[in-house]
Each structure stands twice: as structure tokens, then as C-alpha cells.
Design a protein around this motif. Structure first.
Motif: not given
Ligand SMILES: Cc1cc2nc3c(=O)[nH]c(=O)nc-3n(C[C@H](O)[C@H](O)[C@H](O)COP(=O)(O)OP(=O)(O)OC[C@H]3O[C@@H](n4cnc5c(N)ncnc54)[C@H](O)[C@@H]3O)c2cc1C
Length: 372
Positions: A110-122, A164-170
Motif C-alpha cells: 500500500p505504500s509503494a505508490s508513495k515511496r520507492i522500493f529497490a533491489f540489492s544484490m551487488t 536484499v539478497l542474503s546467504k543463510t547459515e547453510d
């Protein structure tokens, strides 16, 4: 209720007017100041452009990728930076829609028409090999604790919500949603990039940021798939941006070739100029055909990753080459900051890198062809 042809036409008309009145007059200023002027981004928000592709149930306008990509092409004809800012947002929202659980989507969309979303891998260690990332997500009860450093993130600093792309413990890859207001979240350095000067591209530092289970996008182990899907969506939209940049190059070259004379002959009457103008026009048409096929295939539920990679791979190289031809038509003025051509080349050049390098895209295209 689906969008009508009339509503699509109204969207494109509105984008053309917004671009002509609000963006194109600032194009050179955005490049030279290296940022959006005060109030411009707020105008984009106020006009409702952030919600273009957001489903109606979350307060959006629900336009599909065919309409959204055409809108970004028209916008990029006036200013490519703002079109890329929207591209980064649209492709991220798309991953929520495809992979997000109900609790997550109800909380954030519901907030995505007011604030920006971003995708972080690098990360500082590299972007081409996501399996080599160092960001960790450690399970603690019904929460995850995330620590890591993401760099070169489109809209970094402007965006408020980050996948945020992350690695789990395994060592499984997974994507978590974090919010700029969470304890442990901070913005780092903004990149001093040579093109797309309006778009903030920056660092996001996570120091033991705690998110609940519901902030997992998709499931554990799906991180790479979601990243690839985000790339495919972004590449369709970037193809559109590249078609817009090439149109801007074409318009600049044509109007100059009509006015400028070589002795008594307007430049456009010289065969050497005609060849260059024809090459730029053909490049634009080809980029357009590729991104439009990507958008149409996506909307039709067909595979579109390969053609999306083609749109950005071919599109970025062709827009840079077309810019070089336009620069040559303008002679010395083409090499000057007085005309937009030199910054259009720098803008287009970014897309040989962002959302997967040319080398990575061409590998993917080759793999798809070999597998046929
Ligand atoms: C304008 C801009 C916006 C960006 N926005 C985002 C964003 O929103 N989110 C995000 O996560 N990242 C973003 N990036 C980062 C971008 O995704 C990375 O720059 C890209 O993935 C390449 O990673 P790298 O820069 O670490 O180069 P590297 O991965 O170090 O690659 C360096 C060179 O080696 C080549 N190479 C690497 N591995 C191979 C291989 N196996 N085979 C052949 N060649 C290879 C590459 O093609 C490249 O030419 C953005 C970058 C730019 C320029």
C-alpha cells in the motif's frame, strides 16, 4: 476490471505531457548538477507515477508491462534518469507481486505508490556472481538477523524499502525485505557514476538488522530465481529506456542536420549524414521491437527472459553506437556539454553494466539458444 485501450492511451498522453513540461526542460540541468533538482521527485510521486504497475487492491493504477514500458520509453526521450528511477521501482514491486506472502504484501505494497522500493544484490566483492555474496541472514527464533554491505544500488538513498539478497547459515540464497527505518540500517556512499546523473546509485549497510519470518520473499533457496526474474523484468524496462535514449539522439541529430550547413548545403542532404541518421533510426526501431516483444510475452505469460536480455544487450550497445553517430553529425558541438548527445552516450553506457553485464546477458542468450 482490466485496463482499457483508452486508459492506456491516456497514460501515454499523460507521460508525454509530464515529460515535455517537467522533465525534458531539466534534462541538461540534471546531468550537470548530478542530481534531481529539489521538488522534482516529489512531483513524480504526486502525479501517481510510482503506482503505475501496482495492483488496484494496493492503491495502484494496475497498468501492465506493455503500457509501463511504453511509458518509460516516452519518458526517457526527455530524461533517462527518471525513467531508470521508475524502472528500479517497478521491477522490485513486480517481485513482491510474484513472490511476496500476503502479510508482507499487505504491510508494504500500500505504500509503494508513495515511496520507492529497490533491489540489492551487488556487493564490493562483485555483482556478476551472486553466489559469492557475503551478506548473511542468521535465524533467531521467528526472526532473521541480517548483516552485510550492498553497493551500486539503483535509488540507494532515495528508496525506503530494499530487497536484499542474503546467504543463510547453510549457504542457501534468499531475499529479505528491509526498511530504511529499521535499527542497524544505514546508507553508505553514493557512487560518482559518469551517466544517468539524476539516479542516486548507492550503498546500503546492514548491521544486525532484525526482520520477522514474513519478510522473506518467496522461500529459502529461491534467492537466485527471484534475482533472475528481477533481471528479466528490469531488462524489458531498460530496453524501453534505451529506445527512448536513441529517439532523443535521433531528434537531436535530425534537427541539427536540418539547420547546419556545410557551405550552402544542409547537412541532411549529404550522403554521409544520411547514412548516420538512417543507422540511428534503424537502431531505435530494432530496440523498440525487442523490448516490446519482451513486454508482450511477459503479459501473455510466455517465456521472456531471453528476449529481455536481447533488448538490453543489443539496446545498450546500439544506443551507445547511435549516440556516437549523432555526436559526429554535430561535429565539435556534439563533443560539448552544450548539447545532450554526450550525456546520452554516458546514460546508455550504464545499461551495458546494470542488471547484468553485456557478457553475462550474452552468456544467458547463448545458453538459451544451445538449449533449444
Ligand atoms: C547504473 C548502475 C545501476 C546499478 N544498480 C544496481 C542495483 O539496483 N542493484 C544491484 O544489486 N546492483 C546494481 N548495479 C551493479 C551491477 O549489477 C554490477 O555492476 C554488475 O552486476 C557487474 O558487477 P561488478 O560491477 O561487480 O563487476 P564484476 O562482476 O566484477 O565483473 C567485471 C567484469 O568481468 C566480467 N565477468 C565477470 N564474471 C564473468 C564471467 N563469469 N564470465 C565472463 N565475464 C565475466 C563482467 O562482465 C565485467 O565485464 C548497478 C550498476 C550500475 C552501473
Amino acid at each position: 476490471m482490466s485496463i482499457t485501450i483508452e486508459q492506456n492511451k491516456m497514460l501515454i498522453q499523460m507521460i508525454k505531457e509530464f515529460t515535455a513540461n517537467e522533465l525534458a526542460p531539466l534534462d541538461m540541468d540534471i546531468d550537470s548538477r548530478g542530481d534531481y533538482p529539489d521538488g522534482l521527485f516529489q512531483k513524480v510521486v504526486k502525479t501517481g507515477l510510482l503506482g503505475m504497475t501496482l495492483p488496484r487492491e494496493y492503491g495502484g493504477a494496475d497498468f501492465d508491462y506493455v503500457a509501463a514500458s511504453e511509458a518509460l520509453e516516452k519518458m526517457a526521450t526527455g530524461n533517462a534518469s527518471m525513467a531508470v528511477t521508475l524502472e528500479g521501482h517497478f521491477k522490485t514491486i513486480e517481485q513482491f507481486i510474484k513472490y511476496g506472502n500476503k502479510a508482507l504484501n499487505d504491510k508494504y505494497l500500500p505504500s509503494a505508490s508513495k515511496r520507492i522500493f529497490a533491489f540489492s544484490m551487488t556487493e564490493p566483492s562483485g555483482g556478476s556472481n551472486p553466489k559469492g555474496i557475503a551478506t548473511r541472514a542468521i535465524k533467531q527464533g521467528s526472526n532473521w538477523v541480517i548483516t552485510g554491505d550492498k553497493i551500486m544500488i539503483t535509488n540507494g538513498g532515495l528508496a525506503e524499502v530494499y530487497c536484499v539478497l542474503s546467504k543463510t547459515e547453510d549457504d542457501q540464497l534468499a531475499i529479505f525485505v528491509v526498511d530504511k527505518d529499521m535499527p542497524g540500517f544505514k546508507f553508505g556512499k553514493r557512487e560518482d557514476f559518469i551517466g544517468l546523473k539524476g539516479v542516486p546509485v548507492g550503498e546500503v549497510v546492514l548491521n544486525h538488522v532484525v526482520v520477522p519470518d514474513s519478510h522473506l520473499l518467496g522461500v529459502i533457496g529461491q534467492g537466485l530465481e527471484i534475482g533472475d526474474n528481477a533481471h528479466a523484468d528490469a531488462r524489458v524496462l531498460m530496453g524501453a529506456v534505451l529506445a527512448g535514449i536513441t529517439e532523443h539522439e535521433l531528434q537531436t541529430a535530425v534537427s541539427y542536420a536540418k539547420e547546419r550547413k556545410a557551405m550552402d548545403t544542409p547537412l541532411y542532404q549529404l550522403q554521409v549524414t544520411q547514412e548516420k541518421i538512417a543507422d540511428i533510426a534503424i537502431a531505435k526501431q530494432n530496440i523498440q521491437a525487442l523490448y516490446q516483444k519482451g513486454a508482450n510475452d511477459k503479459v501473455a505469460g510466455k517465456p521472456y527472459a531471453e528476449v529481455a536480455a536481447m533488448a538490453k544487450s543489443y539496446g545498450s550497445r546500439s544506443a551507445v553506437a547511435a549516440g556516437d553517430k549523432a555526436l559526429q553529425i554535430l561535429g565539435g558541438y556534439g563533443y560539448s556539454h552544450e548539447y545532450p548527445v554526450e550525456h546520452l552516450i554516458r546514460d546508455a553506457r550504464a545499461m551495458e553494466l546494470a542488471e547484468g553485464t553485456i557478457e553475462k546477458m550474452n552468456l544467458e542468450i547463448t545458453n538459451a539458444e544451445i538449449a533449444k
